[in-house]
Write an enzyme that holds these catalytic residues in place. Sequence first.
Site, PDB file in Angstrom:
ATOM      1  N   ALA A  19       0.812  -1.225   0.000  1.00 56.02           N
ATOM      2  CA  ALA A  19       0.000   0.000   0.000  1.00 56.02           C
ATOM      3  C   ALA A  19       0.847   1.276   0.000  1.00 56.02           C
ATOM      4  CB  ALA A  19      -0.937  -0.018   1.200  1.00 56.02           C
ATOM      5  N   HIS A 115      -4.012  -9.948  -3.923  1.00 56.53           N
ATOM      6  CA  HIS A 115      -5.187  -9.710  -3.083  1.00 56.53           C
ATOM      7  C   HIS A 115      -6.400  -9.283  -3.893  1.00 56.53           C
ATOM      8  CE1 HIS A 115      -2.359  -8.997   0.600  1.00 56.53           C
ATOM      9  NE2 HIS A 115      -2.402 -10.250   0.213  1.00 56.53           N
ATOM     10  N   CYS A 123     -20.702 -11.283  -8.026  1.00 59.27           N
ATOM     11  CA  CYS A 123     -21.862 -11.858  -7.347  1.00 59.27           C
ATOM     12  C   CYS A 123     -21.447 -13.049  -6.482  1.00 59.27           C
ATOM     13  CB  CYS A 123     -22.892 -12.316  -8.399  1.00 59.27           C
ATOM     14  SG  CYS A 123     -24.301 -13.130  -7.645  1.00 59.27           S
ATOM     15  N   CYS A 126     -23.560 -16.144  -8.310  1.00 60.43           N
ATOM     16  CA  CYS A 126     -23.291 -16.704  -9.665  1.00 60.43           C
ATOM     17  C   CYS A 126     -21.922 -16.297 -10.203  1.00 60.43           C
ATOM     18  CB  CYS A 126     -24.382 -16.240 -10.633  1.00 60.43           C
ATOM     19  SG  CYS A 126     -24.232 -14.498 -11.071  1.00 60.43           S
ATOM     20  N   SER A 182       5.766  -1.887   1.727  1.00 60.54           N
ATOM     21  CA  SER A 182       4.961  -2.872   2.455  1.00 60.54           C
ATOM     22  C   SER A 182       5.569  -3.064   3.849  1.00 60.54           C
ATOM     23  CB  SER A 182       4.944  -4.224   1.728  1.00 60.54           C
ATOM     24  OG  SER A 182       4.190  -5.161   2.509  1.00 60.54           O
TER      25      SER A 182
END
Length: 237
Positions: A19, A115, A123, A126, A182
């Site tokens: 990040a 990630h 969904c 599905c 990181s």
Amino acid sequence: MSLSEWLRASKRTVVLTGAGMSTESGLPDFRSAKTGLWQHKNPERLASTHALQYHRDDFIAFYQYRIRTLRECEPHTGHHILARWEERGLIDSVITQNVDGFHQQAGSRHVIELHGSLRTVRCARCDQSYESDAYLTDTFYCSCGGFLRPSVVLFGEALPADAVEQAWRAAQQAELFIVLGSSLQVSPANQLPLIAKRNGAKLIIVNMEPTELDEWADLVIQNRKIGDVLAEADQEM
Ligand code: APR
């Protein structure tokens, strides 16, 4: 030796970003002492399978905030330098813990997203995928009626098997492994620098604050912004 010297000497360089690679784009990271998201919020209550199940409103509000922030930000110079280095054959791939898609947006082609991605939602029933803007228009359900969740790895979920396999192979084959932004506190991503090291790679860690693996690094660049470090190295290439 300097970062640019290691980079020039290496025939196979792999980069692992966290990040901290995107804070200069305006996206907060998670564990920076003052500004990290997890300094003021509880990841278990927001970014976990538990939150998805039992704190649905907090979960939705958190990801609406992250998707909105993402839409307001864009890759910075550092992302573009990495893309240029890939084009020049100086780096082989970027393994990222980030879900912002900024490496691809800046032109990097071989990006391994450990990630997942906040660019889409999918969904839960599905598996149909939609642009994550759906969350910004309060669209939380698929046409099949299933709940739409961000296509990121939540705490409590396994990482995508194909990304893990690619990342492990890249780390094993690296001659030079560079970590950018990181804290290396989250497994299994934080095993990759050691896998590279164990297979004979040189390890460089560029991070504002100390990390868990600094003692294993051949070069640690601390207290400097990644954008400046990459721009300086790019000048020297
Ligand atoms: N330049 C250099 N380092 C920076 C910069 C910068 N501009 N901005 C932040 N950093 C450093 C911080 O000091 C911090 O140690 O980047 C590091 C980011 O660490 P984290 O916030 O822990 O982020 P990351 O390591 O990517 O977290 C791993 O945890 O919450 C989960 O899934 C989430 O992918 C994330 C994972």
